[in-house]
Design an enzyme around this catalytic site. Structure first.
Site, short mmCIF file in Angstrom:
data_model
loop_
_atom_site.label_atom_id
_atom_site.label_comp_id
_atom_site.label_asym_id
_atom_site.label_seq_id
_atom_site.Cartn_x
_atom_site.Cartn_y
_atom_site.Cartn_z
N CYS A 185 6.08 -7.04 -9.84
CA CYS A 185 5.32 -5.96 -9.20
C CYS A 185 4.87 -4.90 -10.20
CB CYS A 185 6.15 -5.32 -8.10
SG CYS A 185 5.39 -3.86 -7.35
N CYS A 190 1.66 -5.74 -8.29
CA CYS A 190 1.16 -4.65 -7.45
C CYS A 190 0.56 -3.49 -8.25
CB CYS A 190 2.28 -4.09 -6.58
SG CYS A 190 3.35 -5.32 -5.83
N LYS A 193 -2.55 -4.42 -10.50
CA LYS A 193 -3.57 -4.90 -9.56
C LYS A 193 -4.23 -3.76 -8.82
CE LYS A 193 -2.29 -5.51 -5.61
NZ LYS A 193 -1.76 -6.74 -5.02
N TYR A 326 -4.02 -14.55 -1.98
CA TYR A 326 -4.34 -13.12 -2.08
C TYR A 326 -4.51 -12.71 -3.53
CZ TYR A 326 0.57 -12.15 -3.22
OH TYR A 326 1.80 -12.11 -3.81
N GLU A 330 -7.92 -10.96 -4.74
CA GLU A 330 -7.80 -9.61 -5.30
C GLU A 330 -8.33 -9.56 -6.73
OE1 GLU A 330 -3.91 -7.85 -2.90
OE2 GLU A 330 -3.61 -8.91 -4.79
N HIS A 598 -10.04 12.66 13.76
CA HIS A 598 -11.46 12.42 13.57
C HIS A 598 -12.01 13.29 12.43
CE1 HIS A 598 -15.55 11.41 14.56
NE2 HIS A 598 -15.86 12.70 14.64
N GLU A 603 -8.54 6.05 13.34
CA GLU A 603 -8.75 6.26 14.77
C GLU A 603 -9.38 5.04 15.43
OE1 GLU A 603 -11.75 9.13 15.97
OE2 GLU A 603 -12.67 9.05 13.98
#
Length: 629
Positions: A185, A190, A193, A326, A330, A598, A603
C-alpha cells in the site's frame, strides 16, 4: 497442578480483599489472606497482585457464582476466598487489559479468560505454559510481513506488553525494483497510485480552469521525473516513520526473509545471506501479495508491473496495459490523464467481482477520454525491438474468440492481471499450515487463526476475505487485542466500503447487483438509481449525466440497503458516509428522510428512483432537479 482460585465477587462486602505482600497460603478449600490497611495505595495493590502471580504456578481470579469460572476447572484443585474484589478487577484491567473473570495466569504469564483457557487446553499450548516451555521462546509474537496489517498487529501487541519482532523483506522484481518498510500500500499501491491519480486530475482541472476565467498562454506539459521524485520522497518519509514507530514501541524490526523450519522456529535470511534462527510462542502471517506474471515469452524480461511503475526512472511513453483488474484500469487511467497513448487489453470483463453495470460505465468513460480498449484478446509473446528508456516492444496477441493473431508496438507493457499470495516460499508445510493449493491463500477461522493454533494470518493472503489495506489494519489490531488484551471483538468483513480510482472514480459498499440477485432473487430486491451532473462539471460543459449512482435494497427486510455504488468525483469521500449508514442498517426510507448537503455529489441519496428492467431510463441530473425545486 494446583490451581489457586481467588474469588473477587461479593461486591456488597464493605472491605477490600485481604492480601498480604507475601505468597498466598492455602488451607483446605479456603485461600486465606491476612487483612490489609484500608488506605493501601494503588502501587502497593499492584505489587501485591504481581506477587500473587509470581508466587503461584497457576492463579485464577474468579467469582464463585460465575459459570465461566467453573468451566475453566480442567482437573486442578481449587481454593477460594469470598472478599470484595472490585479494586483487584480494576487493577487487573490496568495490568492486563482484561477486567472480566475468570482471569487466568500460568507460570507468571497472562493467559486470558474462559475462552482463551479452553482454547489453550484444546490446542496444547496450555500444557506448554504449565511445563514452562513458553519461557524458552525468544519472542511472544513474531509477525512475518511489514505491511499495513503486520505493522498494526505488532505495535498493538507491543503496547500490550509483549515481546514482538517484525520480519520484512522485499524480494526485488525481475526489473530489480525494491522498496522500504510499509508493504504494498505505502510503496507500490494505494499511496503512489492515489498521488499519480491526483496528478492526472490536476491536468483535467487545468483544462477546466480556462472556462472558469483562468488565463495562461504558455504550453502546459507534464514532467514525469518531477512527479516521480516528489511521490517517492513522500513514500521515503513514510518508510522512515514506520521504522521510528516500531522502535518507539520496542518492536524489534529485522530486514530479513523469514521461513519456518519448525512450528515454533523460523530462519531469517538477510540481504547478505546471513541466516539467524528465532523462536516465538505465536506467529502472525502478513506477507501480502505480489503481481502475477503471464508465463509467456518475454514477460519478465521486458514487461513491468505496478511494483515497477511508480518508481520508473523514465516516462513510459506509449503503453499497453494487460488486464482488466482495478490495478489495470487505475494505472491505465492516470497514464492517459498525463497525456500518454494508452491501450488496455482485456481478456473478458472489466473489474471482475465488482458490479458489472458500474464497471462498464467506468470503462466507457475511459474510452470517451482517450483510452483504447482491445477486448477479447490475450498476449502470447513480447519481444524487444529496441532497447532504451523507454525502448520499443512488439506484442503478439491472440483472440479469445477465434484464431486471429494481432501485433502491436509499444514503449512499455504493464502487466496487471491479478496478484498471488506470498505463501509458497516461507516453509508453511514445515509448520503444518494448510494452504489452498490453487491460489496460495490461507483458510482461517473467524479469529484469523489457521489450522495450527499458534499461527494466525491477516491481510491479502486470507482465503475469501477483502484485499484492502484498512481491512488488514483492523484485523491486525483486533487480533493483537484478542491475543493479549482480553478482547473478544472480531474483524467485521461485511459491508466494507472501497473505491477504484479510475479517471471517473467508482465507490462501492456491500453487494453488487449480480450478487444480490443471486442471494435474494430478482423478485426480492429493488434497485434505485440516479444519473448526476456534478456542479463543478457544468461550467466546463463536460461529462453531462455520465456520473451515476445506485442502491440495492432488500424488499424482505424493510428495503434495507445491501449495496451502494457511486461513479463520480470524490468517490471515496462519498462512499465512506454511505458505508457508515449501511453498517448501522440504513433503509431506503432513512436515506429519503436524510437532508442532503447542497450542492454536493453526496446528496445523490436524495434523488434515487426505481431502476426498471436492465436499461436505465433518462433522468434529470441532480443539478437540474435542484434548480427546478
Amino acid at each position: 497442578q494446583k490451581l489457586v482460585l481467588f474469588n473477587s465477587g461479593f461486591s456488597s462486602s464493605s472491605h477490600r480483599p485481604s492480601v498480604e505482600a507475601c505468597p498466598a497460603q492455602a488451607d483446605g478449600n479456603t485461600f486465606k489472606m491476612p487483612p490489609i490497611e484500608n488506605d493501601t495505595g494503588k502501587n502497593e495493590l499492584k505489587s501485591r497482585i504481581q506477587l500473587l502471580i509470581d508466587s503461584n504456578q497457576v492463579l485464577v481470579f474468579s467469582k464463585s457464582y460465575c459459570p465461566f469460572c467453573v468451566k475453566v476447572d480442567i482437573g486442578a484443585r481449587y481454593y477460594q476466598v469470598t472478599n470484595d474484589g472490585t479494586n483487584y478487577q480494576e487493577m487487573l484491567l490496568e495490568m492486563t487489559g482484561q477486567k472480566t473473570v475468570p482471569n487466568v495466569f500460568i507460570n507468571k504469564t497472562h493467559l486470558g479468560g474462559c475462552d482463551k483457557t479452553m482454547q489453550a487446553h484444546k490446542d496444547g499450548s496450555l500444557q506448554q505454559l504449565l511445563t514452562g516451555d513458553n519461557e524458552a521462546y525468544d519472542y511472544d509474537l513474531i509477525v512475518i510481513g511489514g505491511g499495513s496489517g503486520g505493522l498494526a498487529c505488532s505495535k498493538e501487541a507491543a503496547m500490550l506488553g509483549k515481546k514482538v519482532m517484525v520480519l520484512d523483506y522485499v524480494v526485488p522484481t525481475p526489473k530489480g525494483t525494491s522498496w522500504g518498510l510499509g508493504g504494498t500500500c505505502v510503496n507500490v499501491g494505494c499511496i503512489p497510485k492515489k498521488l499519480m491519480h491526483q496528478t492526472a486530475l490536476l491536468g483535467t482541472a487545468m483544462q477546466d480552469a480556462r472556462k472558469f476565467g483562468w488565463e495562461f498562454e504558455e504550453t502546459v506539459k507534464h514532467n514525469w521525473e518531477t512527479m516521480k521524485t516528489a511521490v517517492n520522497n513522500y513514500i521515503g518519509s513514510l518508510n522512515w516513520g514506520y521504522r521510528v514507530a516500531l522502535r518507539d514501541k520496542n518492536v524489534n524490526y529485522v530486514n530479513a526473509y523469514a521461513e519456518f523450519i519448525e512450528p515454533h522456529k523460523i530462519k531469517a535470511t538477510n540481504k547478505r545471506g546471513k541466516e539467524t534462527l528465532y523462536t516465538a510462542a505465536k506467529f502472525v502471517l502478513a506477507t501480502g501479495e505480489r503481481p502475477r506474471y503471464l508465463g509467456i515469452p518475454g514477460d519478465k524480461e521486458y514487461c513491468i508491473t505496478s511494483d515497477d511503475l511508480f518508481s520508473l526512472s523514465y516516462c513510459p511513453g506509449k503503453t499497453l496495459v494487460i488486464g482488466a483488474s482495478y490495478v489495470a484500469l487505475e494505472c491505465g487511467g492516470f497514464l492517459a490523464g498525463l497525456g500518454l497513448d494508452v491501450t488496455v487489453m482485456v481478456r473478458s470483463i472489466l473489474l471482475r467481482g465488482f458490479d458489472q453495470d458500474m464497471a462498464n460505465r467506468a470503462g466507457e468513460h475511459m474510452e470517451e477520454h482517450g483510452v483504447k480498449f482491445l477486448r477479447k484478446y490475450v498476449p502470447v509473446k513480447v519481444e524487444e525491438l529496441e532497447a532504451g528508456t523507454p525502448g520499443r516492444l512488439k506484442v503478439t496477441a491472440k483472440s479469445t474468440e477465434s484464431d486471429e493473431i494481432i501485433e502491436g508496438e509499444y514503449n512499455t507493457v504493464l502487466i496487471a492481471v491479478g496478484r498471488d499470495a506470498c505463501t509458497d516460499k516461507i516453509g508453511l508445510d514445515k509448520a503444518g499450515v494448510k494452504v489452498n493449493p490453487k491460489n496460495g491463500k490461507i483458510p482461517v477461522n473467524d479469529e484469523e487463526q489457521t489450522n495450527v493454533p499458534h499461527i494466525y494470518a491477516i491481510g491479502d493472503i486470507l482465503e475469501g476475505k477483502w484485499e484492502l489495506t484498512p481491512v488488514a489494519i483492523q484485523a491486525g489490531k483486533l487480533l493483537a487485542r484478542r491475543l493479549y488484551g482480553g478482547s473478544k471483538l472480531k474483524c467485521d468483513y461485511i459491508n466494507v466500503p472501497t473505491t477504484v480510482f479510475t479517471p471517473l472514480e467508482y465507490g462501492a459498499c456491500g453487494l453488487s447487483e449480480e450478487r444480490a440477485t443471486e442471494l435474494y432473487g430478482q423478485e426480492n430486491i429493488e434497485v434505485y438509481h440516479s444519473l448526476l451532473w456534478p456542479l463543478e462539471f457544468t461550467v466546463p460543459g463536460r461529462d453531462n449525466n455520465r456520473c451515476y449512482s445506485k442502491i440495492i435494497c432488500n424488499k424482505l427486510d424493510n428495503d434495507r440497503v445491501i449495496g451502494f455504488h457511486y461513479l463520480g468525483p470524490n468517490a471515496g469521500e462519498v462512499t465512506q458516509g454511505f458505508g457508515v449508514a449501511m453498517k448501522c442498517g440504513a433503509t431506503k426510507e432513512q436515506l429519503d428522510n436524510t437532508i442532503g448537503i447542497h450542492p454536493t455529489c453526496a446528496e445523490v441519496g436524495k434523488h434515487f428512483t426505481v431502476k426498471e428492467g436492465t436499461n436505465t431510463k433518462s433522468f434529470n441530473s441532480i443539478q437540474s432537479q435542484c434548480s427546478a425545486s
